[in-house]
Every structure is written in C-alpha cells, then in structure tokens.
Design an enzyme around this catalytic site. Structure first.
Site, PDB file in Angstrom:
ATOM      1  N   ASP A   1      16.084   0.707  33.117  1.00  0.00           N
ATOM      2  CA  ASP A   1      16.262  -0.719  32.844  1.00  0.00           C
ATOM      3  C   ASP A   1      15.073  -1.201  32.014  1.00  0.00           C
ATOM      4  O   ASP A   1      13.950  -1.247  32.497  1.00  0.00           O
ATOM      5  CB  ASP A   1      16.343  -1.480  34.164  1.00  0.00           C
ATOM      6  CG  ASP A   1      16.767  -2.928  33.999  1.00  0.00           C
ATOM      7  OD1 ASP A   1      16.379  -3.548  32.996  1.00  0.00           O
ATOM      8  OD2 ASP A   1      17.484  -3.436  34.881  1.00  0.00           O
TER       9      ASP A   1
ATOM     10  N   HIS B   1      19.973  -1.867  31.959  1.00  0.00           N
ATOM     11  CA  HIS B   1      20.116  -3.160  32.630  1.00  0.00           C
ATOM     12  C   HIS B   1      21.586  -3.582  32.715  1.00  0.00           C
ATOM     13  O   HIS B   1      22.032  -4.083  33.741  1.00  0.00           O
ATOM     14  CB  HIS B   1      19.309  -4.211  31.866  1.00  0.00           C
ATOM     15  CG  HIS B   1      19.189  -5.510  32.580  1.00  0.00           C
ATOM     16  ND1 HIS B   1      18.621  -5.631  33.829  1.00  0.00           N
ATOM     17  CD2 HIS B   1      19.561  -6.775  32.214  1.00  0.00           C
ATOM     18  CE1 HIS B   1      18.645  -6.901  34.210  1.00  0.00           C
ATOM     19  NE2 HIS B   1      19.202  -7.611  33.244  1.00  0.00           N
TER      20      HIS B   1
ATOM     21  N   SER C   1      20.621  -9.521  37.604  1.00  0.00           N
ATOM     22  CA  SER C   1      19.505 -10.015  36.818  1.00  0.00           C
ATOM     23  C   SER C   1      19.053 -11.396  37.305  1.00  0.00           C
ATOM     24  O   SER C   1      18.691 -11.554  38.471  1.00  0.00           O
ATOM     25  CB  SER C   1      19.888 -10.022  35.335  1.00  0.00           C
ATOM     26  OG  SER C   1      18.755 -10.160  34.512  1.00  0.00           O
TER      27      SER C   1
END
Length: 273
Positions: free
Chosen positions: A224, A253, A95
């Site tokens: 995601d 995610h 991320s």
C-alpha cells in the site's frame, strides 16, 4: 435520489439495496459510494442488505464548506444509521472511510453494530509526530494539498497509479478503473476534498480503536503506497482488542477494485464466521 438531511442542513446521498443483515460501506478520499460497486453487487447476491453513502462534500452529497472533519463525518454516519434504523450492522470502511467507521464506533458506540472491517484504513494516525515516528511527514500531505489546489483534475489522474499499484513493474493497468476513480473524485467539492486531507492525515484514532468491543477485521496490502501498513493496519490490529489481521502480500491500496474476488471472499468468511 435517496438522501437524509443532517442537523446542519447537509444532504447525504445514499444507496440502500436488498434485505437481510445490513452491511454499511464507508468510502475513501476523494471518492463516493460508487467505489464499492464490486462489493455491493457481490453481497447483494449473497442475501445481504447493502448500504453506502457519499460523505459530505463528496459524490452526490452537498458540497459543504464546513464540517469536513472526522467528528462530523462520524455524526453523519450515525444520522444515516438512525434514519434507516439499522441494527446488527456490519460496518466496512476503506482508507478515510476506515477512519470514519473508527470514529463512529468510538463516538457513538457499538449498540447498532455487530462487526467492523477496516481496509487499508488510516487509523491510528497517518502523520509523523514525536509520539508516532512511523508516520508520514507533513510534507507528504502538504504536497497533496498543493496538487488539489493547483490542478485537481491532473492530480487525481496521476494519483491513480500508486493508488492501484499501476506504477509497479509488470502491473496490468485498467484504464477503466483509473477513469472511474477520476470521475468519482471530480464529482465532489474541492473545498471539502481539501479540508479532508487534514482530517484523514492528522486525526488520532488511538482512543477510538481502544473502545471498539466487537469482532473486527483489519485488512491491508503490504504494498500500500497511499496508507503504508506499518503505521496503520499493523498498529490498529494491536489496539483493537481481539482484532483479526489479514495482510495481503503485494496488494495495493485500491485492492477492493484490483482484487475483488480475494477481498470479497475474505469479507464474506469474516461476516459469516
């Protein structure tokens, strides 16, 4: 605690376990090195040296009110790798941490690095612009800022549902995983977390990705809901020369926590390959 002090006086906390080829993990927003528990334990058992730090303003590092942007995050990572004299390292970023790794490689080069992995990562650019029509509108990030500013504790509890795909029909919810996310988030500083929203959403990593000249694996779940794959993983894999793309059908995610066996096996295959 193990810490380094950066040139602006910020203390960066890190874990450094084991011996062997180093794997350096960079975490997502607004978490900490603890988000890599599943991966660090696994790779330690495989004979690797595993290292993870708390980004400035996050976890056990200094609760900074300045420097909460990608250039400084990358410089902090460079300072850590230099202090530990890491060589032939594998850098893994999830991320926002994927943005940190990308900017580190673009800004400091790959002299110390053997391979890179971007997992559900924010590059090349999350924000929708005229040049990036597939990005998310600014209103999405303004909403995150409003949630953090008005009731961070409640917002952090609620965001775990889409983060882990727990809002999908038939999802098996782990309250422990949700609480672990919340605890990590609440350990950090609100000013740094607020500033980091701009850093992860508005930083353009296109030129950084083009500079990467080492084997790179891009891993992304196609469900995601935090960093949609279309304007992130798919594009990053095209921009990094020779990158390998691995798409995970239906995974969220936070797939490193929800499906560690799958992710760890693929990471190991790439690192050993």
């Amino acid at each position: 605690m193990s810490t380094i002090t950066t040139k602006d006086g910020t203390e960066i906390y890190y874990k450094d376990w084991g011996r062997g080829q180093p794997i350096v993990f960079s975490h997502g927003w607004p978490l900490s090195a603890d988000d890599w528990d599943n991966q660090m334990l696994f790779f330690l058992a495989q004979g690797y040296r595993v290292i993870a730090h708390d980004r400035r303003g996050h976890g056990r590092s200094s609760q900074t009110w300045t420097g909460n942007e990608m250039d400084t995050y990358a410089d902090d990572l460079a300072a850590l790798t230099a202090a530990l004299d890491l060589k032939d390292a594998i850098h893994v970023g999830h991320s926002t941490g994927g943005g940190e790794v990308t900017r580190y490689l673009g800004r400091h080069g790959t002299k110390r690095v053997a391979k890179a992995v971007l997992i559900g990562a924010v590059p090349p650019l999350m924000l929708r612009t005229a040049a990036n029509p597939g990005g998310l509108p600014i209103e999405v990030f303004d909403g995150i800022r409003a949630g953090v500013a008005s009731n961070r504790a409640e917002f952090y509890r609620d965001i775990t549902l889409p983060f882990y795909g727990y809002n999908r029909a038939g999802a098996k919810i782990s309250e422990g995983i949700r609480q672990h996310w919340w605890l990590q988030g609440m350990m950090g500083g609100i000013k740094a977390h607020y500033d980091c929203i701009k850093a992860f959403s508005e930083t353009d990593f296109t030129e950084d990705l083009k500079k990467i000249d080492i084997p790179t694996l891009v891993m992304h779940g196609d469900d995601d809901q935090i960093v949609p794959i279309g304007a992130s993983g798919l594009m990053s894999a095209e921009l990094v020369k020779g990158a390998k793309l691995k798409v995970y059908p239906g995974l969220p995610h936070g797939m490193c926590a929800t499906h560690p066996d799958v992710i760890n096996a693929d990471l190991l295959a790439f690192i050993r390959g």
